[in-house]
Design a protein around this motif. Structure first.
Motif, PDB file in Angstrom:
ATOM      1  N   LEU A  82     119.327  -8.556  37.025  1.00 11.01           N
ATOM      2  CA  LEU A  82     118.782  -8.783  38.352  1.00 11.01           C
ATOM      3  C   LEU A  82     119.511  -9.966  38.969  1.00 11.01           C
ATOM      4  O   LEU A  82     119.530 -11.054  38.406  1.00 11.01           O
ATOM      5  CB  LEU A  82     117.282  -9.074  38.257  1.00 11.01           C
ATOM      6  CG  LEU A  82     116.547  -9.268  39.579  1.00 11.01           C
ATOM      7  CD1 LEU A  82     115.142  -8.692  39.490  1.00 11.01           C
ATOM      8  CD2 LEU A  82     116.485 -10.725  39.973  1.00 11.01           C
ATOM      9  N   ASN A  83     120.149  -9.732  40.113  1.00  9.02           N
ATOM     10  CA  ASN A  83     120.785 -10.800  40.874  1.00  9.02           C
ATOM     11  C   ASN A  83     119.899 -11.088  42.071  1.00  9.02           C
ATOM     12  O   ASN A  83     119.561 -10.176  42.827  1.00  9.02           O
ATOM     13  CB  ASN A  83     122.170 -10.357  41.374  1.00  9.02           C
ATOM     14  CG  ASN A  83     123.085  -9.999  40.253  1.00  9.02           C
ATOM     15  OD1 ASN A  83     123.366 -10.815  39.390  1.00  9.02           O
ATOM     16  ND2 ASN A  83     123.551  -8.756  40.241  1.00  9.02           N
ATOM     17  N   TYR A  84     119.522 -12.352  42.259  1.00  9.84           N
ATOM     18  CA  TYR A  84     118.574 -12.716  43.305  1.00  9.84           C
ATOM     19  C   TYR A  84     119.024 -14.010  43.963  1.00  9.84           C
ATOM     20  O   TYR A  84     119.312 -14.986  43.291  1.00  9.84           O
ATOM     21  CB  TYR A  84     117.192 -12.879  42.668  1.00  9.84           C
ATOM     22  CG  TYR A  84     116.075 -13.388  43.554  1.00  9.84           C
ATOM     23  CD1 TYR A  84     116.015 -13.110  44.906  1.00  9.84           C
ATOM     24  CD2 TYR A  84     115.053 -14.138  42.999  1.00  9.84           C
ATOM     25  CE1 TYR A  84     114.970 -13.572  45.683  1.00  9.84           C
ATOM     26  CE2 TYR A  84     113.993 -14.600  43.767  1.00  9.84           C
ATOM     27  CZ  TYR A  84     113.959 -14.317  45.109  1.00  9.84           C
ATOM     28  OH  TYR A  84     112.926 -14.778  45.873  1.00  9.84           O
ATOM     29  N   THR A  85     119.107 -13.990  45.280  1.00  6.44           N
ATOM     30  CA  THR A  85     119.422 -15.200  46.024  1.00  6.44           C
ATOM     31  C   THR A  85     118.485 -15.314  47.218  1.00  6.44           C
ATOM     32  O   THR A  85     118.023 -14.306  47.750  1.00  6.44           O
ATOM     33  CB  THR A  85     120.898 -15.239  46.483  1.00  6.44           C
ATOM     34  OG1 THR A  85     121.171 -16.502  47.073  1.00  6.44           O
ATOM     35  CG2 THR A  85     121.209 -14.137  47.477  1.00  6.44           C
ATOM     36  N   THR A  86     118.199 -16.539  47.590  1.00  3.82           N
ATOM     37  CA  THR A  86     117.289 -16.767  48.715  1.00  3.82           C
ATOM     38  C   THR A  86     117.934 -17.592  49.816  1.00  3.82           C
ATOM     39  O   THR A  86     117.298 -17.907  50.787  1.00  3.82           O
ATOM     40  CB  THR A  86     116.010 -17.499  48.255  1.00  3.82           C
ATOM     41  OG1 THR A  86     116.378 -18.770  47.731  1.00  3.82           O
ATOM     42  CG2 THR A  86     115.260 -16.696  47.244  1.00  3.82           C
ATOM     43  N   ASN A  93     114.743 -17.081  40.448  1.00  5.36           N
ATOM     44  CA  ASN A  93     114.798 -16.646  39.057  1.00  5.36           C
ATOM     45  C   ASN A  93     113.649 -15.712  38.744  1.00  5.36           C
ATOM     46  O   ASN A  93     112.789 -15.471  39.573  1.00  5.36           O
ATOM     47  CB  ASN A  93     114.783 -17.852  38.108  1.00  5.36           C
ATOM     48  CG  ASN A  93     113.475 -18.631  38.151  1.00  5.36           C
ATOM     49  OD1 ASN A  93     112.539 -18.283  38.860  1.00  5.36           O
ATOM     50  ND2 ASN A  93     113.420 -19.703  37.396  1.00  5.36           N
ATOM     51  N   PHE A  94     113.681 -15.171  37.511  1.00  7.00           N
ATOM     52  CA  PHE A  94     112.520 -14.451  37.007  1.00  7.00           C
ATOM     53  C   PHE A  94     111.421 -15.479  36.779  1.00  7.00           C
ATOM     54  O   PHE A  94     111.695 -16.632  36.466  1.00  7.00           O
ATOM     55  CB  PHE A  94     112.816 -13.808  35.642  1.00  7.00           C
ATOM     56  CG  PHE A  94     113.556 -12.510  35.711  1.00  7.00           C
ATOM     57  CD1 PHE A  94     112.980 -11.396  36.269  1.00  7.00           C
ATOM     58  CD2 PHE A  94     114.826 -12.409  35.179  1.00  7.00           C
ATOM     59  CE1 PHE A  94     113.653 -10.191  36.302  1.00  7.00           C
ATOM     60  CE2 PHE A  94     115.515 -11.217  35.201  1.00  7.00           C
ATOM     61  CZ  PHE A  94     114.924 -10.107  35.766  1.00  7.00           C
ATOM     62  N   THR A  95     110.188 -15.078  36.889  1.00  4.62           N
ATOM     63  CA  THR A  95     109.084 -15.968  36.536  1.00  4.62           C
ATOM     64  C   THR A  95     108.911 -15.924  35.025  1.00  4.62           C
ATOM     65  O   THR A  95     109.679 -15.279  34.332  1.00  4.62           O
ATOM     66  CB  THR A  95     107.784 -15.517  37.216  1.00  4.62           C
ATOM     67  OG1 THR A  95     107.421 -14.242  36.688  1.00  4.62           O
ATOM     68  CG2 THR A  95     107.930 -15.429  38.721  1.00  4.62           C
ATOM     69  N   GLY A  96     107.892 -16.553  34.515  1.00  4.44           N
ATOM     70  CA  GLY A  96     107.604 -16.516  33.087  1.00  4.44           C
ATOM     71  C   GLY A  96     107.164 -15.151  32.613  1.00  4.44           C
ATOM     72  O   GLY A  96     107.050 -14.903  31.424  1.00  4.44           O
TER      73      GLY A  96
END
Length: 131
Positions: A82-86, A93-96
């Motif tokens: 998963l690539n994620y940018t804001t 990031n992924f959460t816990g």
């Protein structure tokens, strides 16, 4: 230059096995491995809303900076990428919560304080094997 017009690509040896040769001609890859299996561009402020997406059936607001994506098509395993940018001044990031084959919980936060923050632009792309 030639043009190929088709509605369906099927591998000769195996239906899902279409090989592409690199520009230099020395490497090959499987077509299905090189394409994003799901992606979304969404507004994470106020009432969250998708601007555009592929294979993401819904997004859920879990509170400040935290969102769950639900996929239209399940992944083969939860070991996808998963690539994620804001955007500027933020990170993601992924959460816990561990990702599953059908959902991923993500969070956007400020890089200067580490605090969760709702972001106007959230861009997510997922790569992996589909079920």
């Amino acid at each position: 230059m030639s043009t190929v017009i088709t509605d369906n690509l099927t591998g000769k040896t195996s239906a899902g096995d279409v090989t592409i040769t690199s520009e230099g001609g020395s490497a090959t890859m499987q077509l299905q491995q090189g394409v994003a299996k799901a992606w979304i561009n969404f507004n994470g402020t106020g009432t969250i809303a998708s601007r555009d997406s592929f294979s993401v059936s819904s997004i859920s607001d879990n509170g400040t900076g935290s969102t769950t994506l639900t996929f239209s098509n399940a992944f083969n395993s939860a070991d996808y990428v998963l690539n994620y940018t804001t955007g500027y001044g933020a990170s993601a990031n992924f959460t816990g919560t561990a990702p599953t084959t059908t959902t991923a919980k993500i969070q956007g936060y400020r890089t200067d304080t580490g605090a969760n923050q709702d972001r106007t632009y959230n861009l997510v792309a997922l790569h992996g094997d589909m079920a």
